[in-house]
Design a protein around this motif. Sequence first.
Motif, PDB file in Angstrom:
ATOM      1  N   ALA A 163     -18.063  20.693   3.467  1.00 18.48           N
ATOM      2  CA  ALA A 163     -18.970  19.441   3.662  1.00 18.48           C
ATOM      3  C   ALA A 163     -18.446  18.347   3.212  1.00 18.48           C
ATOM      4  N   THR A 164     -17.342  17.972   2.423  1.00 13.29           N
ATOM      5  CA  THR A 164     -16.880  16.887   2.136  1.00 13.29           C
ATOM      6  C   THR A 164     -15.931  16.398   3.295  1.00 13.29           C
ATOM      7  N   THR A 213     -23.332  29.953   2.707  1.00  6.88           N
ATOM      8  CA  THR A 213     -23.091  28.814   1.867  1.00  6.88           C
ATOM      9  C   THR A 213     -21.592  28.739   1.919  1.00  6.88           C
ATOM     10  N   GLU A 250     -28.463  17.859   4.387  1.00  6.95           N
ATOM     11  CA  GLU A 250     -28.093  16.803   3.410  1.00  6.95           C
ATOM     12  C   GLU A 250     -26.565  17.025   2.903  1.00  6.95           C
ATOM     13  N   ALA A 251     -26.169  18.182   2.721  1.00  3.37           N
ATOM     14  CA  ALA A 251     -24.643  18.416   2.047  1.00  3.37           C
ATOM     15  C   ALA A 251     -23.576  17.896   3.024  1.00  3.37           C
ATOM     16  N   PHE A 252     -24.197  17.550   4.351  1.00  6.18           N
ATOM     17  CA  PHE A 252     -23.076  17.486   5.485  1.00  6.18           C
ATOM     18  C   PHE A 252     -23.164  15.954   5.958  1.00  6.18           C
ATOM     19  N   LEU A 283     -20.332  25.410   2.964  1.00  5.21           N
ATOM     20  CA  LEU A 283     -20.262  24.216   2.000  1.00  5.21           C
ATOM     21  C   LEU A 283     -19.076  23.515   1.687  1.00  5.21           C
ATOM     22  N   ARG A 307     -18.328  15.024   5.856  1.00  7.22           N
ATOM     23  CA  ARG A 307     -18.763  13.746   5.839  1.00  7.22           C
ATOM     24  C   ARG A 307     -17.789  12.779   6.041  1.00  7.22           C
ATOM     25  N   GLY A 364     -24.623  13.717   3.420  1.00  5.35           N
ATOM     26  CA  GLY A 364     -24.590  12.697   2.315  1.00  5.35           C
ATOM     27  C   GLY A 364     -25.894  12.025   2.170  1.00  5.35           C
ATOM     28  N   HIS A 420     -29.662  23.020   4.849  1.00  6.69           N
ATOM     29  CA  HIS A 420     -28.492  22.155   3.923  1.00  6.69           C
ATOM     30  C   HIS A 420     -28.137  21.066   4.834  1.00  6.69           C
ATOM     31  N   HIS A 422     -26.021  29.924  -5.588  1.00  7.36           N
ATOM     32  CA  HIS A 422     -26.966  29.466  -4.653  1.00  7.36           C
ATOM     33  C   HIS A 422     -28.213  30.674  -4.393  1.00  7.36           C
ATOM     34  N   ASN A 473     -30.444  12.462   1.434  1.00  2.33           N
ATOM     35  CA  ASN A 473     -31.402  13.270   1.009  1.00  2.33           C
ATOM     36  C   ASN A 473     -32.727  13.424   2.118  1.00  2.33           C
TER      37      ASN A 473
END
Length: 274
Positions: A135-136, A129, A268-270, A132, A139, A272, A266, A11, A274
């Motif tokens: 994140a998965t 970071t 969009e990472a959380f 992150l 989501r 899913g 960031h 990153h 863009n």
Amino acid sequence: MTILVTGARGHVARSLIRQLLETGEQVRAASKDPAAAHLPTGVDVVAADSPAFALDGVDRVFLYADPQGLDAFLAQAREAGVRHVVLLSAALADPTATDAIARLHGVAEESVAASGLPWTALRPGAFATNALQWATEIRTEGRVTNPFPDTHSAPIHEADIAETALKALTEDGHENAVYELTGPDSITQRDQMNTIAQTIAKPIEWHLQDLEAHRQALSRWGSPEVVESLLKHSIATTNTPVPTASTFAELTGKQPRSFAEWAEDHKEAFTGTN
């Protein structure tokens, strides 16, 4: 002349590459998997295991603190005419430390200082970071699983680390300097989760994790010694704010980016999206 950025998929490296390109610098990036780097047009991407080729025409280097092969790389850099190395180290780096992470970075700093090359060491604390890794689960489950909701850190945006590296690589006056770096505030992991929840406008729950399960989850980050260092740090900073550094503001005249700014960058990472 060219600036070599190692660890090109990281990153900090990616942010630094963008900032260098914006200032008109020539950039070469070294990665263990060049095909997966996906860097902007104009960046010369080379394999990290070919230092002689990577250093051709290079006069400045941004270096991750990987002790494997570091001394040999530094010797080749000196022979190639490199005139400045900026090392991404870590807070409390000390080659004699009992803490595995501090010791690893301290050994790397020691090697760079002994290389005969002008150098700058960047010592960030917690990286924003790190969030992150949630994140998965955020989501898919709408939760964070961890045993330490109240442990503190002062997470720093990778762009602030990169901006400090940019100054050290492109300006005079940073030779043989050590820069401690943090974000602007000491906040808990629960605070970070709540900030992400506000950013994505969705509730997130904290799920307390068994300590042994957490130890197993951390094993992907390093050796058992590194895992124990991470656990000890989390325990030591539970309900205990950590100090913040003013270095970034002193060097740039700007305040470091907040965790809320990082979460927005960031988002969009959380989600899913863009």
